[in-house]
Design a protein around this motif. Structure first.
Motif, PDB file in Angstrom:
ATOM      1  N   ARG A  54       0.821  -1.224   0.000  1.00 16.26           N
ATOM      2  CA  ARG A  54       0.000   0.000   0.000  1.00 16.26           C
ATOM      3  C   ARG A  54       0.841   1.255   0.000  1.00 16.26           C
ATOM      4  O   ARG A  54       1.786   1.387   0.797  1.00 16.26           O
TER       5      ARG A  54
ATOM      6  N   LYS B 245      -2.783   6.873  -1.434  1.00 15.10           N
ATOM      7  CA  LYS B 245      -3.337   5.552  -1.733  1.00 15.10           C
ATOM      8  C   LYS B 245      -2.852   5.134  -3.114  1.00 15.10           C
ATOM      9  O   LYS B 245      -2.413   5.966  -3.921  1.00 15.10           O
ATOM     10  N   ASN B 246      -2.915   3.857  -3.395  1.00 12.34           N
ATOM     11  CA  ASN B 246      -2.394   3.326  -4.656  1.00 12.34           C
ATOM     12  C   ASN B 246      -2.991   4.033  -5.876  1.00 12.34           C
ATOM     13  O   ASN B 246      -2.300   4.289  -6.872  1.00 12.34           O
ATOM     14  N   GLU B 247      -4.276   4.369  -5.790  1.00 11.15           N
ATOM     15  CA  GLU B 247      -4.964   4.966  -6.941  1.00 11.15           C
ATOM     16  C   GLU B 247      -4.407   6.339  -7.312  1.00 11.15           C
ATOM     17  O   GLU B 247      -4.589   6.804  -8.444  1.00 11.15           O
ATOM     18  N   ASP B 248      -3.725   6.985  -6.383  1.00 12.26           N
ATOM     19  CA  ASP B 248      -3.155   8.307  -6.670  1.00 12.26           C
ATOM     20  C   ASP B 248      -2.097   8.251  -7.769  1.00 12.26           C
ATOM     21  O   ASP B 248      -1.773   9.278  -8.375  1.00 12.26           O
TER      22      ASP B 248
ATOM     23  N   ALA C 291      -2.167   6.218 -10.535  1.00 13.40           N
ATOM     24  CA  ALA C 291      -2.670   5.561 -11.748  1.00 13.40           C
ATOM     25  C   ALA C 291      -2.028   6.141 -13.004  1.00 13.40           C
ATOM     26  O   ALA C 291      -1.747   5.407 -13.961  1.00 13.40           O
TER      27      ALA C 291
ATOM     28  N   GLU D 231       0.161   4.106 -15.912  1.00 16.78           N
ATOM     29  CA  GLU D 231      -0.118   4.159 -17.354  1.00 16.78           C
ATOM     30  C   GLU D 231       1.132   4.528 -18.152  1.00 16.78           C
ATOM     31  O   GLU D 231       1.449   3.884 -19.163  1.00 16.78           O
TER      32      GLU D 231
END
Length: 292
Positions: free
Chosen positions: A103, A274-277, A279, A283
């Protein structure tokens, strides 16, 4: 008598060995590392106090473990040799990709909107501007570490995005890799390379400290913003110290307010992540072949 003595000695050795195994603190030590994005001789001095702070706050043994290079920090995390790491955007993505359940838990206040500087020696002929400096193609150019987000990944992305060419095609000479941001600035200021890409925080800190002359080593372009550095926690921490420990660790990092500790990064403060930060970094990393 000799037989009884030998048996007693054997039992004592066996018991001692058993005690050594069960009382070892190795499995109960939170080890953390950081990518060596600055001069490595300074890192232990900077991060030792951070380990002391976490140890006092969390009530567990904490040890800072230096990494020889960016990839080594990812490998140590992947192998479970460290349980917390101050990663760049790319190395954090690579580490979390390799370790299921890892995480991103914290980042600097500055990290959601990070940027790189393209810098050039005053004699390079490249003038500062708001547009991508296409003329930099003729210059000898150095990135930082091959796995650096602000010193390689994102500068390469913006080179490709603005020119339609990979760095090897865009530059007249094959670009180099300095190894870290401090070295990039030093190489450009000395004229060993005419230009380079560097983390803006390292450059600004060096200028403020009088280590770099901005009239000699000049900013010629700055990139758009992207997400970068982060603390990433290994899921093994929950096994070692109990359920909910990673949340406690996150709080301890966010509550780290002492300026002397924050200067280790350097950041003005620590906020949640958080991991989604990251994304966008995922990519770009996939598109450029840094993540499979």
């Amino acid at each position: 008598m000799k037989l009884w003595t030998a048996l007693a000695l054997g039992i004592l050795v066996a018991v001692s060995a058993g005690i050594g195994c069960t009382s070892s603190t190795d499995s109960k030590t939170l080890r953390f590392t950081a990518i060596p994005d600055q001069n490595t001789t300074e890192l232990k001095e900077k991060f030792g106090p951070v380990a002391d702070y976490l140890e006092k706050t969390l009530g567990v043994t904490v040890e800072y473990v230096p990494a020889t290079d960016y990839q080594a920090s990812v490998d140590m995390f992947k192998n479970g040799d460290v349980h917390l790491a101050w990663f760049g955007g790319l190395t954090g993505v690579q580490a979390r990709h390799a370790v299921s359940g890892a995480r991103a838990i914290a980042q600097g206040v500055e990290d959601p909107q990070y940027k790189s500087y393209f810098i050039a020696h005053k004699d390079s002929g490249i003038e500062p501007g708001t547009s991508f400096p296409a003329g930099i193609a003729k210059c000898s150019f150095t990135f930082g570490s091959e796995s650096s987000t602000s010193g390689r990944l994102m500068p390469e992305y913006f080179i490709r995005n603005n020119t339609g060419k990979a760095p090897a095609e865009f530059f007249a000479n094959q670009p180099g890799f300095s190894g870290n941001h401090d070295k990039t600035v030093e190489l450009v200021e000395s004229g060993q390379y005419q230009a380079g890409a560097v983390s803006y925080t390292t450059y600004d800190k060096r200028v403020a400290a009088g280590k770099t002359d901005p009239n000699v080593c000049r900013i010629v372009w700055q990139t758009p913003f992207y997400a970068d550095y982060n603390f990433t926690a290994h899921p093994e921490l929950e096994t070692m110290f109990g359920a909910g420990f990673i949340d406690k660790l996150q709080k301890a990092l966010i509550d780290m307010k002492e300026p002397a500790l924050l200067q280790a990064f350097p950041r003005s403060g620590i906020i949640a992540a958080k991991n989604e930060d990251f994304a966008g970094i995922v990519e770009v990393a996939k598109n450029l072949g840094f993540l499979k």
